[in-house]
Design a protein around this motif. Sequence first.
Motif, PDB file in Angstrom:
ATOM      1  N   UNK A 144      23.602  -0.644  38.846  1.00  0.00           N
ATOM      2  CA  UNK A 144      24.580  -1.449  38.076  1.00  0.00           C
ATOM      3  C   UNK A 144      26.086  -0.837  38.127  1.00  0.00           C
ATOM      4  N   UNK A 145      26.151   0.466  38.354  1.00  0.00           N
ATOM      5  CA  UNK A 145      27.663   1.082  38.576  1.00  0.00           C
ATOM      6  C   UNK A 145      28.318   0.306  39.795  1.00  0.00           C
ATOM      7  N   UNK A 146      27.393   0.247  40.936  1.00  0.00           N
ATOM      8  CA  UNK A 146      28.057  -0.153  42.149  1.00  0.00           C
ATOM      9  C   UNK A 146      28.212  -1.805  41.935  1.00  0.00           C
ATOM     10  N   UNK A 158      33.091   5.597  40.601  1.00  0.00           N
ATOM     11  CA  UNK A 158      33.658   4.294  40.549  1.00  0.00           C
ATOM     12  C   UNK A 158      34.344   4.301  38.814  1.00  0.00           C
ATOM     13  N   UNK A 159      34.135   5.331  38.182  1.00  0.00           N
ATOM     14  CA  UNK A 159      34.709   5.510  36.938  1.00  0.00           C
ATOM     15  C   UNK A 159      36.026   5.600  36.650  1.00  0.00           C
ATOM     16  N   UNK A 160      36.447   4.474  35.869  1.00  0.00           N
ATOM     17  CA  UNK A 160      37.996   4.294  35.394  1.00  0.00           C
ATOM     18  C   UNK A 160      38.497   4.804  34.231  1.00  0.00           C
ATOM     19  N   UNK A 161      37.425   4.611  33.188  1.00  0.00           N
ATOM     20  CA  UNK A 161      38.045   5.260  31.831  1.00  0.00           C
ATOM     21  C   UNK A 161      36.810   5.846  30.946  1.00  0.00           C
ATOM     22  N   UNK A 162      37.165   6.623  30.015  1.00  0.00           N
ATOM     23  CA  UNK A 162      36.121   7.068  29.151  1.00  0.00           C
ATOM     24  C   UNK A 162      36.520   6.672  27.723  1.00  0.00           C
TER      25      UNK A 162
END
Lengths: 535, 535
Positions: free
Chosen positions: B298-300, B370-374
Motif C-alpha cells: 500500500x505504501x509503495x 515514503x512518509x511525508x507527514x504525521x
Amino acid sequence: PSPQSSNSLSATVLLILCMTSSANGGNILVWYTEASHWINMKPVLETLIDRGHQVTVLTPSVSLFMKTNEPSRFRYEPFNVSFSLETIEAFMEEFLQFSIYEMNQMSYLQIYIRFMDMMKTNVQVSLKYLDGVMKSDTTMKKLKEGNYDLLLADPIYPGSDLTAEILGIPLIFSLRFSIANNWERLCGQLPAPPSFVPAAMSKLTDKMNFSERVWNFVFYILQDIVLDNVFWKELDKYYSEVKGTPTSACEMMSTADIWLMRTYWDFDFPRPFLPNFKFVGGIHCRPAKPLPEDMEEFVQSSGNDGIVVFTLGSMVKNITTERANMIASALAQIPQKVLWRYRGEKPKTLGANTRISDWIPQNDLLGHPKTRAFITHGGTNGIYEAIYHGVPMVGIPMFADQPENLSHMKSKGAAVIVDFNSMKTEDLRDAVNTVINEKSSKIDNENAMRLSSMHRDRPMSARDEAVFWIEFTMRNKGAKHLRVQAHELTWYQYHSLDVLGFVITVVLLLILLSIKTCKYCFRMCCNRKRKTKAE
Amino acid sequence: PSPQSSNSLSATVLLILCMTSSANGGNILVWYTEASHWINMKPVLETLIDRGHQVTVLTPSVSLFMKTNEPSRFRYEPFNVSFSLETIEAFMEEFLQFSIYEMNQMSYLQIYIRFMDMMKTNVQVSLKYLDGVMKSDTTMKKLKEGNYDLLLADPIYPGSDLTAEILGIPLIFSLRFSIANNWERLCGQLPAPPSFVPAAMSKLTDKMNFSERVWNFVFYILQDIVLDNVFWKELDKYYSEVKGTPTSACEMMSTADIWLMRTYWDFDFPRPFLPNFKFVGGIHCRPAKPLPEDMEEFVQSSGNDGIVVFTLGSMVKNITTERANMIASALAQIPQKVLWRYRGEKPKTLGANTRISDWIPQNDLLGHPKTRAFITHGGTNGIYEAIYHGVPMVGIPMFADQPENLSHMKSKGAAVIVDFNSMKTEDLRDAVNTVINEKSSKIDNENAMRLSSMHRDRPMSARDEAVFWIEFTMRNKGAKHLRVQAHELTWYQYHSLDVLGFVITVVLLLILLSIKTCKYCFRMCCNRKRKTKAE
C-alpha cells in the motif's frame, strides 16, 4: 551491579573515537595561550589530530610556553608581538614574588592596589598580544585564507570572539574559570545564585553559613565592579575601535557556541548550568605509563611505606634556601620515599629517602600503585591528575587559583593545606602523615579514591566529551539550539524586575480601587442612614 | 567534518551497552504508572533486562495499560486497589469528554472549577492506589524482602519517594514534566527564571514579549497556589500519617537521586538545569522495522507523493461521526496515501487513498522513506518518534500536554496546528499540504530533518544515557555528589533575601552615619565660624 561494564564501556568508546577518524577532517584554529592553559590544551589537540582534523595554533613570537620550534603535529601560525620575552618574564616574576612572598606582609588595601595595578598591566599586555593579530594585515589575511571551520580558545587571552566573528566561524571556549565567574555569568548567562554557588576565588564552598553567604554575595558584586573598571572598559574600547562601532566585549564573548569548563563535580561543587556548558575537568588525564628503570627501582625500594610525589608546578622555579632546607628536613622525617621536582641547589638537610630532580613524570608517578600522597602547589592540572589516580594531597598553594583549588580538595576531605611561608618542619611532616594515615570525617585517603571513582564513572571521558562537542560544532556550523534566550534580555528583564514592577503596580491599583469602592459604598450607606435618621 | 563518524560511534556504543550486560546485575523495582507513561517506560526496562538486571514492576490490580497476564520479561509484583476498572475508565472518559468537547463551550471560570474538581478526584484516586501499597502489610513485607537496589518511578503517581525511603534504596524519577514545572522547581530545585523559561502548560515559547513574560510569571505563581491547595496539602497529610511525624511531601520528592527528564533541546527550549537532571527525551525511539507485506505494498503504491500517517493516540478511542466524516473527506483531497488508525465505524466520506485500521506500526511507518507527514494528537511519545525520523507534523491536540507539545513543534517550524472541534475539511487538507510542501520561515519540512539531526547528534542516545545513570545510581548507591546544596536552603535563603536585607541595612546605616557625621562637622564648622565672627 558491576563497575567493570562501565569501565570497559568508556575504554571502548575511547578506542572507537580513535578509530573513527574521518577522512574529511575539520580545519581547526587554536587561539594562543600560555603556561598551564597551554599544557592543558595540548592533549585535546593531539586527540583532534588523531581523529583526522587539521590543527593550526596561533603562536605569538613571545611566549613562555608556546614554542614553534618544538617538534609537534600542530601547524603553527606565528605572529609578531611588540615586546620582548624579558618583559613577560619580568612581569611573571613580579607577579610570583608578590603572590608568594610580598602579599603576606601587606595590608588588604595595599594588596588591592597592587593587584589592580598588575591586572591593568595584564590587560595592556593582552591587548598588545591582540594587536599582533588584529593590526597585522598579513596575519589577518592568512587567517581569512585559512578557511577554518572553528576557533578553539581559552578566553584568558581576549580577542578570540572578535576574530571568530571576523572570520565568520563558530567559537568554542575552554575555560577553568574567571574571577567570581564574571565572564561565565555576565556573558555566558551561567546562573549562579550566591546562596549556594560560591564565587570562584572566594575560597568558599557550597555549604555556607549566613556570614559566608553575605561574603559570597558581596564578593560577586565587588569583583563585577573591579572587572568592569579594569577589564571590560579597556576591552570595550579596543573592540569598538576595531569594529568601528560601539561594541560590548561581553556581548562578543556571549557568542561562544560551547563553553568547555575544565571542572566537574569531583573538583567543583554541583551548581546550575546551561545546555552549552560542558564540564570536562580532567580533559588531560590519562593512565600512567611505566617509569624509567632507575626511577622504578627507587620507587620499589620504598617497600610497603610507598612514595610521596612532590612538585610546586611549572611556574615556580626557585624557592629560598631557608624554605628548601625546611622542606627537605620535613621530608627526611617521613617513612615514605620522596620524589621531589626541584631545580635549586641541593638542600643541606636533604634526607636519604628524598630524591630531587629537574623534572619528574608527574602523571606516571601519581598513577603508580606505590604512591601514597602528592605534595602540590594546587594547580588545576596536577590536582586533576591526583583525582584521576585517587591520590590524597598536601597542598602548598602559591598563587592565582591554587588556594581556591586546594580549598575545594580540602572540603572534599582529600587534602590538607599548609602555608608556604609560615610552615615549620613539623607542619609539613604532620600534614603528609595525616593525609596518608588519618581516617576521619575531615580527611581520609578513601575520599581521594571516591573522587577518582566519581571522575571516571561518567558516560564519556572528559576528553571524549570535549572532542565530541568540538566536532559537533563543526558539523552543525555552531550550536545555536543549545543557546538560551537569556542572551537576548537586559539584566532587569532577565530578573523579571519590569514584570514584577508591573504586577505590583496592578495589584496595588486593585487594592486602592477596592478600598476606594468600599469607602464610597460605606459613605453612601452612612449618608442614607443619616438621611433615614434625619427623615 | 563528517557526521558518519559520530553516527557509527553511537551505534557502536549501543552495541557495547547491549554486549556488556554484567553477570551480577541489579535488582530494580519499578513504580506503577499508566497509559503513555507506561508505554514510554517499557523500552528502558527491556534494555535494563538485556543488560542483565532484574526488573520487578509494581502492578495495581486495576489498570488501563498495565497487564500482568501479558507475556513479558518483567517480574510483576501485583497489589490490590479498592476500586474497579470501571471507576477508572469512567473517570478517564469524563476527563476526555471534558478536554475534547465540553471545555470549548465553557467560560474560563467554569473550566477552572471543573478542572480543580477533577484534579482533586485524581489525587484521591492516586492516594487510593498508594493505599494498596502502603496499607497492605503483605505488599510492604514483599517489597522489604525484595532486596531491591533501586526504585525507578514516574512521579505522576505519588508515593515512590516515601517507599524508597522506607526500603532505604536510591530513587530515580522519569518525568515528562509537572504543571508549571512545580515539582521540578520546588522539590528538584530546578532553576526557572520566568523571563526566558516558559512554564510547562503555558503554551509559551522561550521568546516572550513583555505581556507574555507577565503571563508566564503569573502562570507560575497561580499554578503553585493551585497545586499547594489541591495536591501538596493532601500529600503532606498522607505522608505525615504514614510516617507518624509532620512530613513535607515535596521534601520527600527532593530526595530523588536523578531526574530523567523525557525531553531534550530538540523538543524543549534550552534552559538552566542541574547536574542530577538528565534530558533523555526520545528514550523509546528506535529505527523502523520493515512493514507487514500488504502495508508495504500500500505504501509503495503511493509513488512519489508518499504517505501520511494519522493517529489520535492510545487514549482517544472514539470521535463523533460528524468529525470522522469531516476528517475523511479532507484526507480524500490530498495526493498522498493515508494510513489512519481509527476504531469507529467506517466514515462515509472515506477516500480511496485512505486505509483505516485498528492498529498501525506507528514507529515503523514514521521511519519509512515514503512518509511525508504525521497527523497527530501531539502526545510526547508520538512527537518524539516524528522528531527521531524527521517527519513534519499536523497537530490536532486533544487533551493534557498535547496543546503544549504541539506549540513547541510549531515554534520550531516543524508543525501546523488545527483545532479538532472547529476545523473544516479545507483546514485539515491545507494543513497537510502546508507541512509537506511549504518552505517558509514558519514551516518547512527541513526543520523536521534538522530536529532529527539535533536529536541524534549527541554523545549518547537517550536510552543509553538513561540506562547509564540508572546503573550509576545502583553502583554508587545514590548520586549525592550531583545534588546541589540549594536543597538545604529556605526559599528566602535561596534567593538571598536575608543577605540582601542585611546588606541594604548596613549600607543604609553607613549612609545615615556619614550624613550625621557630615551634619555634625558642618555644625561644628559653622559654630566656629560664628564664634570667629562674633569675636
